[in-house]
Design an enzyme around this catalytic site. Structure first.
Site, PDB file in Angstrom:
ATOM      1  N   ASN A 155     -96.203 -26.138 -25.722  1.00 28.35           N
ATOM      2  CA  ASN A 155     -96.916 -26.038 -26.999  1.00 28.35           C
ATOM      3  C   ASN A 155     -97.227 -24.598 -27.408  1.00 28.35           C
ATOM      4  O   ASN A 155     -97.350 -24.304 -28.598  1.00 28.35           O
ATOM      5  CB  ASN A 155     -98.190 -26.881 -26.973  1.00 28.35           C
ATOM      6  CG  ASN A 155     -99.115 -26.540 -25.829  1.00 28.35           C
ATOM      7  OD1 ASN A 155     -98.701 -25.957 -24.827  1.00 28.35           O
ATOM      8  ND2 ASN A 155    -100.376 -26.922 -25.954  1.00 28.35           N
ATOM      9  N   LYS A 178     -91.914 -19.627 -15.067  1.00 30.41           N
ATOM     10  CA  LYS A 178     -91.015 -20.768 -15.269  1.00 30.41           C
ATOM     11  C   LYS A 178     -91.463 -21.458 -16.551  1.00 30.41           C
ATOM     12  O   LYS A 178     -92.484 -22.141 -16.594  1.00 30.41           O
ATOM     13  CB  LYS A 178     -91.084 -21.729 -14.076  1.00 30.41           C
ATOM     14  CG  LYS A 178     -90.498 -23.129 -14.307  1.00 30.41           C
ATOM     15  CD  LYS A 178     -89.018 -23.103 -14.662  1.00 30.41           C
ATOM     16  CE  LYS A 178     -88.437 -24.520 -14.720  1.00 30.41           C
ATOM     17  NZ  LYS A 178     -89.009 -25.335 -15.826  1.00 30.41           N
ATOM     18  N   GLY A 231    -100.200 -27.859 -18.208  1.00 25.67           N
ATOM     19  CA  GLY A 231     -99.328 -29.005 -18.394  1.00 25.67           C
ATOM     20  C   GLY A 231    -100.098 -30.307 -18.353  1.00 25.67           C
ATOM     21  O   GLY A 231    -101.331 -30.328 -18.439  1.00 25.67           O
ATOM     22  N   SER A 232     -99.389 -31.384 -18.196  1.00 25.05           N
ATOM     23  CA  SER A 232     -99.999 -32.713 -18.202  1.00 25.05           C
ATOM     24  C   SER A 232    -100.732 -32.980 -16.892  1.00 25.05           C
ATOM     25  O   SER A 232    -100.491 -32.322 -15.872  1.00 25.05           O
ATOM     26  CB  SER A 232     -98.929 -33.781 -18.406  1.00 25.05           C
ATOM     27  OG  SER A 232     -98.077 -33.853 -17.271  1.00 25.05           O
ATOM     28  N   GLU A 253    -104.618 -26.254 -15.535  1.00 27.12           N
ATOM     29  CA  GLU A 253    -105.206 -26.598 -16.832  1.00 27.12           C
ATOM     30  C   GLU A 253    -104.392 -27.761 -17.362  1.00 27.12           C
ATOM     31  O   GLU A 253    -103.264 -27.595 -17.817  1.00 27.12           O
ATOM     32  CB  GLU A 253    -105.163 -25.384 -17.763  1.00 27.12           C
ATOM     33  CG  GLU A 253    -106.028 -25.538 -18.992  1.00 27.12           C
ATOM     34  CD  GLU A 253    -105.286 -26.188 -20.145  1.00 27.12           C
ATOM     35  OE1 GLU A 253    -105.532 -27.399 -20.383  1.00 27.12           O
ATOM     36  OE2 GLU A 253    -104.475 -25.516 -20.787  1.00 27.12           O
ATOM     37  N   LEU A 254    -104.976 -28.958 -17.302  1.00 25.29           N
ATOM     38  CA  LEU A 254    -104.227 -30.186 -17.510  1.00 25.29           C
ATOM     39  C   LEU A 254    -104.646 -30.911 -18.784  1.00 25.29           C
ATOM     40  O   LEU A 254    -105.359 -30.371 -19.613  1.00 25.29           O
ATOM     41  CB  LEU A 254    -104.392 -31.092 -16.284  1.00 25.29           C
ATOM     42  CG  LEU A 254    -104.096 -30.402 -14.939  1.00 25.29           C
ATOM     43  CD1 LEU A 254    -104.327 -31.353 -13.785  1.00 25.29           C
ATOM     44  CD2 LEU A 254    -102.687 -29.838 -14.914  1.00 25.29           C
ATOM     45  N   CYS A 287    -103.987 -29.136 -26.185  1.00 28.97           N
ATOM     46  CA  CYS A 287    -104.679 -29.974 -25.193  1.00 28.97           C
ATOM     47  C   CYS A 287    -106.130 -30.239 -25.571  1.00 28.97           C
ATOM     48  O   CYS A 287    -106.710 -31.234 -25.135  1.00 28.97           O
ATOM     49  CB  CYS A 287    -104.597 -29.331 -23.817  1.00 28.97           C
ATOM     50  SG  CYS A 287    -105.283 -27.665 -23.735  1.00 28.97           S
ATOM     51  N   GLU A 388    -103.606 -39.990 -23.841  1.00 30.63           N
ATOM     52  CA  GLU A 388    -103.481 -38.729 -24.573  1.00 30.63           C
ATOM     53  C   GLU A 388    -102.249 -38.819 -25.460  1.00 30.63           C
ATOM     54  O   GLU A 388    -101.156 -39.143 -25.003  1.00 30.63           O
ATOM     55  CB  GLU A 388    -103.357 -37.549 -23.615  1.00 30.63           C
ATOM     56  CG  GLU A 388    -103.293 -36.209 -24.338  1.00 30.63           C
ATOM     57  CD  GLU A 388    -103.175 -35.016 -23.402  1.00 30.63           C
ATOM     58  OE1 GLU A 388    -103.462 -33.897 -23.855  1.00 30.63           O
ATOM     59  OE2 GLU A 388    -102.786 -35.202 -22.236  1.00 30.63           O
TER      60      GLU A 388
END
Length: 489
Positions: A155, A178, A231-232, A253-254, A287, A388
């Protein structure tokens, strides 16, 4: 939108531009029209090994630089990036689908993240505590982890790089980037600026890969000492398990599902405006976006009408053009998933008050388009209220009071953020003490300041990014008990 010819963007390892050892590549598509416009290397185990080994060698030298000198390198990188603002903004639109205005904002945020970290070079602090003995001191000395892995979400392909590179480098770590397989091009272009800035070879390496193999090899390597992932929740859980053997440090950080609570005493106009901005920013792919509106029954009709009115005026279209409010989503798979959740919720009684699918018109026939959508008559047991969405769909639930809204917010396994609109300072203070999330927005729309702290509670993560606490997460503590012989008179 004009489609450029297909270009190849290599990886960057130990100061050299490289392709996959076996020559493999994968394609990158424009989310606005699904046309392939770039290829990048699909790295192999050999490439990953080279990135890890050179990153470790470079880190041992890099940590010997004074922090202020490391900071100067970061500031040099900022200076190299500044004249490339137009280039990166258009690249972000092409790769990620955000509007041009939002892309410029992301570029500016990236420079802010890097600059803040560079300026922290003289503020990296340890501690001295009193000893229990004479002629002895107790120090808490802070040192880098070593090789850091930066796993970035799709994002914000550029800002997330700045958010991780700055803290990692100023604290003496090296970093292997990455990028997400949907948005890997920006990272390659970023490394051109790294090279131009003269950052020592291996301090910043870049690998890419279409599957999970590359990430898995990076995470499980004993050379990786810290993993920073945006990410998720599912991705974070996988990283948590994979890093267990190495007991590597984690900054995760999810995902989350931010509730947007509007109580009966709220300023309805301002709340509706903020709800729309906070839901449809970046096509709902943030997020901390407004994921679920919880509005007091007394004002629900008025609030919903204002939201629908404002959302219906959003201009969806070619994100490269001026005056566009919302572009496409990044991936087709993501839209297929959320549309299925919408259909399941409608079957349970939810009503589509606005949108509900692909916009009409030839320009939306190809690509990952979804109209700004509002759902009413939603209940807490529906899929759109539980999952989500990460898409431009706004579910609205009517609640009887603050405590019902708090219960819905806290009755989740994640806890990233929430919004609260009320003039009741007592309820605000109660929420600050009892709402199980990492960030609370009180009477304001979505925002994130570089000096703040972006973290999640429960399954929304561990550690966090930004500000002094974010930089702290890239350091580990070393206790030193120093005894000495005092000189005699």
């Amino acid at each position: 939108m004009n489609q450029p010819s297909i270009q190849h963007y290599p990886c960057y390892i130990n100061g050299e531009w490289v392709n996959a050892a076996n020559g493999a590549t994968f394609e990158v598509s424009n989310p606005a029209n699904a046309e392939v416009w770039a290829t990048v290397p699909d790295c192999t185990e050999q490439d990953v090994k080279q990135a890890l080994e050179t990153s470790r060698t470079a880190q041992l030298a890099w940590q010997q630089y004074p922090a202020i000198e490391r900071g100067r390198y970061i500031l040099k990188l900022v200076e190299v990036l500044k004249p490339k603002r137009d280039h990166f903004a258009k690249l972000l639109v092409l790769e990620q689908g955000k509007t041009l205005a939002q892309a410029y904002g992301e570029f500016d945020d990236t420079l802010n993240y890097l600059t803040y970290s560079a300026e922290a070079a003289r503020r990296l602090e340890g501690n001295i505590f009193p000893s229990d003995n004479a002629n002895e001191q107790l120090w808490i000395h802070k040192v880098p982890y070593g090789v850091t892995l930066g796993l970035c979400a799709f994002n914000y392909p550029l800002a997330l790089i700045g958010r991780k590179v700055g803290p990692a480098l100023v604290t003496g770590n090296s970093i292997i980037l990455k990028a997400h397989e949907a948005t890997p091009v920006t990272a390659s272009e970023f490394c051109k600026a790294v090279e131009e800035a003269g950052i020592p070879a291996g301090v910043i390496n870049l690998v890419s890969g279409a599957g999970i193999d590359v990430s898995a090899q990076l995470v499980t390597s004993p050379l990786t000492r810290l993993v920073s992932l945006t990410g998720s929740t599912q991705a974070g859980q996988a990283i948590y398990r994979s890093s267990a053997d190495n007991v590597a440090g984690l900054v995760l950080e999810l995902g989350g599902k931010a509730s947007f609570i509007v109580l009966a005493d709220a300023d309805v106009e301002k709340a509706a405006e903020a709800a729309v901005i906070s839901r449809y920013a970046n096509c709902g792919q943030v997020c901390i976006c407004n994921e679920l509106v919880l509005v007091a029954d007394e004002i629900a009709d008025e609030f919903t009408a204002k939201v629908i009115e404002k959302a219906s005026k959003l201009i969806v279209g070619d994100p490269m053009k001026d005056g566009i409010d919302m572009g496409p989503s990044v991936t087709a798979q993501g839209l297929e998933r959320v549309h299925r959740l919408l259909e399941e919720s409608v079957a349970m009684g939810a009503k589509v008050a606005l949108g509900g699918g692909r916009p009409e018109g030839d320009q939306f026939a190809q690509g990952n388009w979804y109209a700004p959508t509002v759902l009413t008559d939603v209940t807490r047991d529906m899929p759109v209220a539980k999952e989500e969405l990460f898409a431009p769909i706004m579910p609205i639930i009517r609640v009887k009071d603050y405590f019902e809204a708090l219960d819905i917010t806290n009755d989740r396994e994640d806890g990233l953020s929430s919004y609260l609109y009320t003039q009741d300072i007592g309820k605000v203070m109660h929420a600050i003490g009892n709402m199980e999330v990492g960030t609370i927005f009180v009477n304001r729309q979505i925002v994130g300041y570089v000096q703040g702290y972006h973290s999640g509670h429960k399954r929304s993560g561990t550690g966090g990014e930004d500000g002094i606490y974010g930089i702290e997460n890239y350091l580990q503590k070393r206790a030193v008990y120093l005894a000495f012989d005092a000189p005699s008179a």
